[in-house]
Design an enzyme around this catalytic site. Structure first.
Site, PDB file in Angstrom:
ATOM      1  N   THR A 176       0.906  -1.144   0.000  1.00  0.00           N
ATOM      2  CA  THR A 176       0.000   0.000   0.000  1.00  0.00           C
ATOM      3  C   THR A 176       0.936   1.182   0.000  1.00  0.00           C
ATOM      4  OG1 THR A 176      -1.934  -0.921   1.157  1.00  0.00           O
ATOM      5  CG2 THR A 176      -1.505   1.358   1.563  1.00  0.00           C
ATOM      6  N   ARG A 204     -13.821  -7.470  -2.298  1.00  0.00           N
ATOM      7  CA  ARG A 204     -13.341  -7.217  -0.927  1.00  0.00           C
ATOM      8  C   ARG A 204     -12.909  -5.756  -0.783  1.00  0.00           C
ATOM      9  NH1 ARG A 204      -8.031  -5.462   1.128  1.00  0.00           N
ATOM     10  NH2 ARG A 204      -7.758  -6.374   3.184  1.00  0.00           N
ATOM     11  N   ILE A 205     -13.323  -5.123   0.278  1.00  0.00           N
ATOM     12  CA  ILE A 205     -12.923  -3.742   0.549  1.00  0.00           C
ATOM     13  C   ILE A 205     -12.038  -3.752   1.787  1.00  0.00           C
ATOM     14  CG2 ILE A 205     -13.756  -1.432   1.162  1.00  0.00           C
ATOM     15  CD1 ILE A 205     -16.334  -2.145  -0.434  1.00  0.00           C
ATOM     16  N   GLY A 206     -10.865  -3.164   1.668  1.00  0.00           N
ATOM     17  CA  GLY A 206      -9.910  -3.171   2.783  1.00  0.00           C
ATOM     18  C   GLY A 206     -10.033  -1.925   3.642  1.00  0.00           C
ATOM     19  N   ASP A 207      -8.968  -1.629   4.350  1.00  0.00           N
ATOM     20  CA  ASP A 207      -8.971  -0.501   5.292  1.00  0.00           C
ATOM     21  C   ASP A 207      -8.698   0.839   4.619  1.00  0.00           C
ATOM     22  OD1 ASP A 207      -6.376  -1.651   4.799  1.00  0.00           O
ATOM     23  OD2 ASP A 207      -5.582  -0.239   6.276  1.00  0.00           O
ATOM     24  N   GLY A 227      -1.082  -2.572   5.995  1.00  0.00           N
ATOM     25  CA  GLY A 227      -1.027  -3.844   6.718  1.00  0.00           C
ATOM     26  C   GLY A 227      -2.280  -4.634   6.460  1.00  0.00           C
ATOM     27  N   GLY A 229      -5.584  -5.315   6.267  1.00  0.00           N
ATOM     28  CA  GLY A 229      -6.650  -4.327   6.341  1.00  0.00           C
ATOM     29  C   GLY A 229      -7.803  -4.683   7.259  1.00  0.00           C
TER      30      GLY A 229
END
Ligand code: ASP
Length: 313
Positions: A176, A204-207, A227, A229
């Protein structure tokens, strides 16, 4: 007039044994370029928001890092990029997810913040919006790198053989890019951009695009995370750091350590953050082998580092 900038190119560094000196030079040069792109804006009196966007664009354009060009692939062999910005002076934010053609996702996140009534846009609707505002688009080949494709193949093989999460080398797990800045007018901003995790589920949606998780900025500090997420979301990591600074009166360094080495570690979440506070202090903690990182703090001290045994702050 204090200005400061901290950035990361992901908490998943290559193992030292897999890093040769030429590649290491290329990573450091990429970090330097991104640092200079953002810092030049701050030095000229520009805004923290412009600075973090410039730094993140430089990293998105660099195929070595997992964002924009060089993003990782999902289980279906597609890239679904995500990004966010937050302007701490107005506590305003924008984010995007599920992009596959937008050259600089961070600029689209900024456009969502500035030109829509919403905070987050995703998938086809986000790309339609990008086309409407004339955002630079690229064909899939532009974003492709063999390294990320091979990582997907290895990851699929590992999953098919029932491999545990612990077996994954960090550079395959993480990546990232992000930046946090303080400008001469005392404004803080943060920006983050990512391809997400290799072999993530489609959709999928991360942080990164979740405001308060991988990206946060207010009048006290600005934070960009990298990291695993899911853990950053469950810990509301970015917001938690700011809350500790505000309510517990902790220094930025103590608050970042409490979240990165304390809370996230206890939950099992690996990663790190790049953070800046309103006094121009920077913190770049991580709880894994390395984190591509660079900073210039309020006293003008510059650092570019990759591994743990290099000076951390
Ligand atoms: N935080 C990113 C995600 O989970 C990936 C990373 O930084 O390693 O999507």
């Amino acid at each position: 007039m204090t200005i400061a900038l901290a950035l990361h190119g992901g908490a998943g560094t290559l193992r030292r044994s897999d890093m040769d000196s030429e590649l290491e030079r290329a990573y450091r040069a990429g970090l330097e370029r991104a640092l200079e792109a953002g810092y030049a804006i701050l030095r000229a009196g520009g805004s923290a928001l412009d600075a973090v966007c410039a730094s993140v664009c430089a990293l998105e354009d660099d195929p070595l890092f997992n964002a924009g060009r060089g993003s990782v692939y999902n289980l279906d062999g597609k890239q679904e990029m995500e990004a966010a910005v937050m302007d701490g002076s107005r506590q305003d934010a924008g984010s995007v997810t599920g992009l596959s053609r937008v050259r600089n996702p961070v600029l689209l996140a900024r456009a969502v913040m500035e030109a829509t009534p919403h905070v987050t846009l995703g998938y086809a609707a986000a790309e339609d919006f990008a086309a409407r505002i004339g955002a630079a688009m690229q064909a899939p080949e532009y974003f492709h790198t063999d390294k990320r494709w091979q990582a997907l193949l290895l990851e699929k093989e590992r999953l098919a053989n029932g491999g545990a999460d612990d077996d994954i080398p960090e550079d395959r797990k993480h990546g990232t890019v992000g930046a946090a800045a303080l400008d001469a007018q005392g404004r803080l901003a943060a920006a983050t951009s990512t391809g997400g995790r290799t072999a993530k589920w489609p959709g999928r949606i991360g942080d990164t695009p979740v405001i308060g998780a991988g990206t946060w900025a207010d009048a006290h500090c600005a934070v960009s995370g990298t990291g695993h997420g899911e853990y950053f979301v469950r810990a509301a990591a970015g917001h938690e750091i700011s809350a500790r600074v505000r309510y517990l009166d902790e220094t930025l360094e103590t608050a970042c350590d409490a979240v990165v080495h304390g809370q996230l570690m206890r939950m099992g979440g690996t990663g790190g953050v790049a953070a800046v506070d309103r006094l121009g202090r920077v913190a770049l903690p991580f709880n894994c082998e390395g984190m591509y990182r660079a900073s210039i703090d309020g006293e003008g001290r510059k650092r570019v580092a990759i591994y743990r045994d290099e000076l951390q702050r």
